[in-house]
Design an enzyme around this catalytic site. Structure first.
Site, PDB file in Angstrom:
ATOM      1  N   HIS A   1      -7.999  -7.744  -1.690  1.00  0.00           N
ATOM      2  CA  HIS A   1      -6.709  -7.082  -1.920  1.00  0.00           C
ATOM      3  C   HIS A   1      -6.134  -7.405  -3.302  1.00  0.00           C
ATOM      4  CE1 HIS A   1      -2.742  -5.450  -0.536  1.00  0.00           C
ATOM      5  NE2 HIS A   1      -2.318  -6.277  -1.483  1.00  0.00           N
TER       6      HIS A   1
ATOM      7  N   ASP B   1      -7.691  -2.119  -1.836  1.00  0.00           N
ATOM      8  CA  ASP B   1      -8.651  -3.005  -1.163  1.00  0.00           C
ATOM      9  C   ASP B   1     -10.037  -2.550  -1.597  1.00  0.00           C
ATOM     10  OD1 ASP B   1      -6.536  -4.201   0.211  1.00  0.00           O
ATOM     11  OD2 ASP B   1      -6.717  -2.829   1.898  1.00  0.00           O
TER      12      ASP B   1
ATOM     13  N   HIS C   1       0.807  -1.211   0.000  1.00  0.00           N
ATOM     14  CA  HIS C   1       0.000   0.000   0.000  1.00  0.00           C
ATOM     15  C   HIS C   1       0.844   1.266   0.000  1.00  0.00           C
ATOM     16  CE1 HIS C   1      -4.142  -1.539   0.311  1.00  0.00           C
ATOM     17  NE2 HIS C   1      -3.625  -2.536   1.026  1.00  0.00           N
TER      18      HIS C   1
ATOM     19  N   GLU D   1      -6.576 -12.689   1.094  1.00  0.00           N
ATOM     20  CA  GLU D   1      -7.564 -11.633   1.271  1.00  0.00           C
ATOM     21  C   GLU D   1      -8.343 -11.408  -0.026  1.00  0.00           C
ATOM     22  OE1 GLU D   1      -4.726  -9.164   4.425  1.00  0.00           O
ATOM     23  OE2 GLU D   1      -5.059  -8.363   2.407  1.00  0.00           O
TER      24      GLU D   1
END
Length: 238
Positions: free
Chosen positions: A206, A140, A133, A203
């Site tokens: 993501h 996300d 990030h 995830e």
């Protein structure tokens, strides 16, 4: 729209031997980028230090996000939960999760660090080896339909095995709700992959483009180093 099953993939985040060839792209605010993209800054609403109401991605990643959004069925939008994340925010998320593990009874520091690494990148100010990030290349997100956010099986930042992208692909006797979740995850996965992103398998929310992880998975050169602060040099207003 029916998409095929999400394929299994090998997950390896140890990409630090790669050298970032920084492309110099500015970051783009996402809230006005496209009518098919909405921004809901999850960490801002949760009160994390250093967060803001806008979400940002590098220009190339933002363009690919628009491409993904355009593949959605009519009446649907992508909902961005987080994009570029400062060191301060990353450190706050990391420490919050660390404390939650301790509160659950985890006491061995090595085991804690190992568990943390599955879900939260270690904060760093190293622009040559940034957390995803920090580079501005990770996003996300989820999908909203005419009746609200689609059912994805877990909340954002759920750290259980149900958050794994393929969890609902592997159920032997899925219920009707399980099948709905599976369809929704497939939709998100395939439109993002077709747009050039890669997914982090732990995830469902993501995705990355231009990052170290993306480079390793696509056999390309990483093009996004870390961005440590928001200033006029690295933010392009729309």
């Amino acid at each position: 729209m029916n998409y095929p099953p999400i394929p299994a993939g090998h997950e390896d985040r140890s990409a630090h031997t790669l050298t970032v060839h920084e492309c110099g792209e500015a970051m783009i605010p996402l809230s006005t980028l496209s009518p098919r993209i909405a921004v809901y800054p999850a960490y801002y609403h949760l009160g994390y230090a250093g967060t803001q109401t806008e979400a940002y991605l590098r220009e190339g990643a933002a363009a690919r996000l628009v491409s993904a959004a355009d593949k959605l069925p009519d009446g649907h939008q992508l909902v961005v939960l987080d994009g570029w994340r400062s060191y301060e925010v990353q450190a706050s998320i990391y420490e919050t999760f660390r404390q939650s593990l301790i509160a659950q009874g985890w006491s061995d520091e090595e085991a804690i660090v190992s568990e943390l690494s599955k879900f939260v990148a270690k904060p760093t100010t190293d622009v040559e080896k940034p957390s995803p990030h920090l580079s501005g290349g990770a996003v996300d997100l989820t999908i909203a339909g005419p009746d609200g956010w689609l059912e994805m099986g877990t909340e954002f930042d759920d750290f259980s095995e149900r958050a794994m992208t393929r969890h609902y692909e592997e159920l032997s006797s899925p219920t009707e709700t399980d099948c709905e979740i599976r369809r929704n995850r497939r939709l998100l996965y395939h439109i993002m992959i077709e747009a050039g992103f890669v997914n982090y398998s732990q995830e469902w929310w993501h995705y990355e483009y231009g990052t170290l992880s993306w480079a390793r998975k696509t056999n390309q050169q990483p093009i996004y180093g870390g961005i440590l602060s928001m200033d006029e040099k690295n933010v392009e207003e729309q």
